[in-house]
Design a protein around this motif. Structure first.
Motif, PDB file in Angstrom:
ATOM      1  N   LEU A  88      55.107  99.145  12.781  1.00 29.45           N
ATOM      2  CA  LEU A  88      55.004  99.280  11.554  1.00 29.45           C
ATOM      3  C   LEU A  88      53.745  99.208  10.831  1.00 29.45           C
ATOM      4  O   LEU A  88      53.761 100.193   9.898  1.00 29.45           O
ATOM      5  CB  LEU A  88      55.767  97.661  10.912  1.00 29.45           C
ATOM      6  CG  LEU A  88      57.225  97.629  11.166  1.00 29.45           C
ATOM      7  CD1 LEU A  88      57.681  96.109  10.508  1.00 29.45           C
ATOM      8  CD2 LEU A  88      58.000  98.401  10.198  1.00 29.45           C
ATOM      9  N   ASN A  89      52.833  98.543  11.227  1.00 32.58           N
ATOM     10  CA  ASN A  89      51.392  98.668  10.810  1.00 32.58           C
ATOM     11  C   ASN A  89      51.031 100.332  10.931  1.00 32.58           C
ATOM     12  O   ASN A  89      50.311 100.771  10.080  1.00 32.58           O
ATOM     13  CB  ASN A  89      50.283  97.749  11.491  1.00 32.58           C
ATOM     14  CG  ASN A  89      50.563  96.557  10.959  1.00 32.58           C
ATOM     15  OD1 ASN A  89      50.951  96.112   9.997  1.00 32.58           O
ATOM     16  ND2 ASN A  89      50.186  95.455  11.694  1.00 32.58           N
ATOM     17  N   GLN A  90      51.259 100.748  12.168  1.00 32.52           N
ATOM     18  CA  GLN A  90      50.750 102.102  12.562  1.00 32.52           C
ATOM     19  C   GLN A  90      51.443 103.223  11.416  1.00 32.52           C
ATOM     20  O   GLN A  90      50.923 104.001  10.953  1.00 32.52           O
ATOM     21  CB  GLN A  90      51.182 102.614  13.877  1.00 32.52           C
ATOM     22  CG  GLN A  90      50.202 102.033  15.055  1.00 32.52           C
ATOM     23  CD  GLN A  90      50.822 102.430  16.302  1.00 32.52           C
ATOM     24  OE1 GLN A  90      51.672 101.973  17.071  1.00 32.52           O
ATOM     25  NE2 GLN A  90      50.568 103.812  16.852  1.00 32.52           N
ATOM     26  N   ALA A  91      52.792 102.837  11.221  1.00 36.70           N
ATOM     27  CA  ALA A  91      53.564 103.741  10.366  1.00 36.70           C
ATOM     28  C   ALA A  91      52.967 103.570   8.880  1.00 36.70           C
ATOM     29  O   ALA A  91      52.877 104.581   8.296  1.00 36.70           O
ATOM     30  CB  ALA A  91      55.073 103.412  10.710  1.00 36.70           C
ATOM     31  N   ASN A  92      52.740 102.355   8.747  1.00 32.46           N
ATOM     32  CA  ASN A  92      52.352 102.282   7.104  1.00 32.46           C
ATOM     33  C   ASN A  92      50.902 102.953   6.941  1.00 32.46           C
ATOM     34  O   ASN A  92      50.644 103.600   5.953  1.00 32.46           O
ATOM     35  CB  ASN A  92      52.206 100.796   6.900  1.00 32.46           C
ATOM     36  CG  ASN A  92      53.561 100.415   6.583  1.00 32.46           C
ATOM     37  OD1 ASN A  92      54.429 100.731   6.284  1.00 32.46           O
ATOM     38  ND2 ASN A  92      53.685  98.904   7.051  1.00 32.46           N
ATOM     39  N   GLN A  93      50.151 102.845   8.267  1.00 34.43           N
ATOM     40  CA  GLN A  93      48.608 103.411   8.137  1.00 34.43           C
ATOM     41  C   GLN A  93      48.880 105.066   7.829  1.00 34.43           C
ATOM     42  O   GLN A  93      48.316 105.630   6.969  1.00 34.43           O
ATOM     43  CB  GLN A  93      47.919 103.111   9.087  1.00 34.43           C
ATOM     44  CG  GLN A  93      47.305 101.771   9.209  1.00 34.43           C
ATOM     45  CD  GLN A  93      46.365 101.678   7.924  1.00 34.43           C
ATOM     46  OE1 GLN A  93      45.689 102.231   7.366  1.00 34.43           O
ATOM     47  NE2 GLN A  93      46.497 100.422   7.605  1.00 34.43           N
ATOM     48  N   LYS A  98      51.599 106.460   6.513  1.00 34.47           N
ATOM     49  CA  LYS A  98      52.007 106.859   5.472  1.00 34.47           C
ATOM     50  C   LYS A  98      51.018 106.858   4.153  1.00 34.47           C
ATOM     51  O   LYS A  98      51.058 107.817   3.461  1.00 34.47           O
ATOM     52  CB  LYS A  98      53.105 105.761   5.246  1.00 34.47           C
ATOM     53  CG  LYS A  98      54.166 105.733   3.763  1.00 34.47           C
ATOM     54  CD  LYS A  98      54.858 104.734   3.545  1.00 34.47           C
ATOM     55  CE  LYS A  98      55.401 104.829   2.170  1.00 34.47           C
ATOM     56  NZ  LYS A  98      56.204 103.413   2.050  1.00 34.47           N
ATOM     57  N   LYS A  99      50.032 106.006   4.352  1.00 29.29           N
ATOM     58  CA  LYS A  99      48.982 105.892   3.283  1.00 29.29           C
ATOM     59  C   LYS A  99      47.973 107.168   3.417  1.00 29.29           C
ATOM     60  O   LYS A  99      47.779 107.602   2.471  1.00 29.29           O
ATOM     61  CB  LYS A  99      47.947 104.756   3.557  1.00 29.29           C
ATOM     62  CG  LYS A  99      48.685 103.416   3.007  1.00 29.29           C
ATOM     63  CD  LYS A  99      47.467 102.316   3.508  1.00 29.29           C
ATOM     64  CE  LYS A  99      48.187 101.047   3.225  1.00 29.29           C
ATOM     65  NZ  LYS A  99      47.512  99.862   3.772  1.00 29.29           N
ATOM     66  N   LYS A 100      47.922 107.773   4.676  1.00 28.47           N
ATOM     67  CA  LYS A 100      47.072 109.018   4.778  1.00 28.47           C
ATOM     68  C   LYS A 100      47.954 110.178   4.155  1.00 28.47           C
ATOM     69  O   LYS A 100      47.507 111.032   3.843  1.00 28.47           O
ATOM     70  CB  LYS A 100      47.098 109.361   6.356  1.00 28.47           C
ATOM     71  CG  LYS A 100      45.629 108.705   6.851  1.00 28.47           C
ATOM     72  CD  LYS A 100      45.279 108.985   8.451  1.00 28.47           C
ATOM     73  CE  LYS A 100      44.446 108.325   8.794  1.00 28.47           C
ATOM     74  NZ  LYS A 100      44.349 108.518  10.417  1.00 28.47           N
ATOM     75  N   LYS A 101      49.347 109.975   4.375  1.00 29.26           N
ATOM     76  CA  LYS A 101      50.116 110.873   3.934  1.00 29.26           C
ATOM     77  C   LYS A 101      50.136 111.295   2.632  1.00 29.26           C
ATOM     78  O   LYS A 101      50.252 112.287   1.733  1.00 29.26           O
ATOM     79  CB  LYS A 101      51.444 111.083   4.360  1.00 29.26           C
ATOM     80  CG  LYS A 101      52.482 112.008   4.125  1.00 29.26           C
ATOM     81  CD  LYS A 101      52.280 113.295   4.875  1.00 29.26           C
ATOM     82  CE  LYS A 101      53.286 114.359   4.202  1.00 29.26           C
ATOM     83  NZ  LYS A 101      52.958 115.759   5.017  1.00 29.26           N
ATOM     84  N   TYR A 102      50.227 109.907   1.951  1.00 29.00           N
ATOM     85  CA  TYR A 102      50.210 109.600   0.285  1.00 29.00           C
ATOM     86  C   TYR A 102      48.698 110.345  -0.252  1.00 29.00           C
ATOM     87  O   TYR A 102      49.032 111.126  -1.180  1.00 29.00           O
ATOM     88  CB  TYR A 102      50.057 108.276   0.111  1.00 29.00           C
ATOM     89  CG  TYR A 102      50.111 107.704  -1.303  1.00 29.00           C
ATOM     90  CD1 TYR A 102      49.138 107.050  -1.787  1.00 29.00           C
ATOM     91  CD2 TYR A 102      50.887 108.289  -2.182  1.00 29.00           C
ATOM     92  CE1 TYR A 102      48.854 106.699  -3.130  1.00 29.00           C
ATOM     93  CE2 TYR A 102      50.927 107.981  -3.367  1.00 29.00           C
ATOM     94  CZ  TYR A 102      50.046 107.296  -3.883  1.00 29.00           C
ATOM     95  OH  TYR A 102      49.841 106.749  -5.591  1.00 29.00           O
TER      96      TYR A 102
END
Lengths: 123, 213
Positions: free
Chosen positions: B55-60, B62-66
């Motif tokens: 989940l943390n990997q996916a959130n990280q 997602k932040k980069k994509k943002y």
């Protein structure tokens, strides 16, 4: 899918398992953590039906019976009605508490009597 | 020998057991485990719930994509996209969202009306039919709004997050109890174009059921 989940959640097998799991420390699922959304939804409905069956046994509501519990539409209608009734009761209790609060302010015997500073010999 | 009288309570109990058995087997499995297995071209796969690390990997990710999307001049926020849709197509998404609330209120009024009716009330079937119509209206309206807003930043991020989780949590069966991640990298996942990707995304959505939103 939710229909199937509810059907299982209100079944006597799962209700019995749910009630006994609390006392006997039984696991309802193969996994003990990292629950899926489906498992969370299933737990929610297990709890709701447990509550409804208890309230049915206690005869808390005139418009709750087995037919209502077993019909998803009527059950949803009853749950919404129940939520609104409980909100009404809470509001009414708060209003009554406020009225009692105002009444007590006029009653001097409810005020603590000041006896002066301690140790100065005042009785 | 005279036939015994049927014990009605036992008959009802038996009917209940039979109806429980009629519940789709796969759905019972989905409840008891936090994985969703599937088969494609004769090979076994499964989607499982993400761990906290994943989940943390996916959130990280997602932040980069943002940050990437913010720098892209073609990216529009939901608010700006709504404004553009109103200008170009004369469709007011905010108004549609208000309509959605009105439909919800309509259903709630119906519930309050139905809750007080007893079992013999003949209008119950009609109420149930009306509730289905209202729910369908709600779904269609929700889908229309979703279609209009799909290109916005928020929806793109949500989709990316789901795809990243699907890449992390889809496994193929090797042998016995051994399972292996299908894609070695997110780039491999993105390059793939076939049934497996769609099935993986669909399975993940089924497992998650919006619990991370």
């Amino acid at each position: 899918m939710e229909e199937q989940i509810r059907k299982l959640a209100r079944s006597s097998y799962w209700q019995s398992l749910y009630r006994n799991s609390k006392n006997l420390n039984l696991s309802l699922f193969f996994n003990n953590n990292n629950f899926s959304g489906i498992q969370v939804l299933f737990l929610y409905w297990l709890k709701i039906y447990d509550l409804l069956y208890q309230e049915l046994a206690d005869q808390e509501w005139n418009n709750l019976n087995e037919n209502v519990i077993k019909n998803n539409f009527r059950c949803d209608a009853f749950l919404y009605y129940r939520q609104k009734e409980i909100e009404k009761k809470i509001r009414k209790n708060k209003q009554e508490e406020k009225k009692l609060g105002r009444k007590n302010k006029g009653n001097l015997t409810n005020y603590p009597i000041y006896k002066g500073p301690k140790g100065k010999g005042n009785s | 020998m005279e036939p015994k009288e049927l014990d009605l309570e036992k008959v009802e109990k038996a009917k209940e057991i039979i109806s429980e058995l009629e519940v789709d087997f796969t759905e019972r499995d989905l409840i008891q485990d936090n994985k969703k297995p599937f088969i494609i071209d004769g090979k076994s796969y499964r989607c499982r719930m993400p761990s906290q690390l994943e989940l943390n990997q996916a959130n990280q990710a997602k932040k980069k994509k943002y940050m990437q999307l913010l720098q892209d001049s073609d990216t529009l926020s939901k608010k700006k996209l709504k404004k553009l849709i109103k200008e170009k197509f004369d469709v007011d998404i905010d108004q549609l969202e208000l309509e959605l609330n009105e439909v919800r209120n309509e259903l709630q009024k119906l519930y309050l009306n139905t809750a007080l009716k007893d079992d013999n009330d003949e209008s119950l079937k009609e109420d149930e039919k009306k509730a289905e119509e209202i729910k369908l209206k709600f779904i269609n309206l929700h889908a229309t709004i979703g279609e209009y807003l799909e290109p916005c930043l928020e929806e793109q991020l949500r989709k990316y997050h789901r795809e990243y989780l699907a890449y992390l949590c889809t496994e193929k069966h090797i042998k016995n109890d051994k399972w292996e991640q299908v894609w070695k990298s997110f780039e491999d996942f993105e390059k793939e174009n076939g049934k497996l990707v769609y099935k993986a995304l669909d399975s993940l959505e089924t497992l998650l059921l919006n619990i991370y939103e």
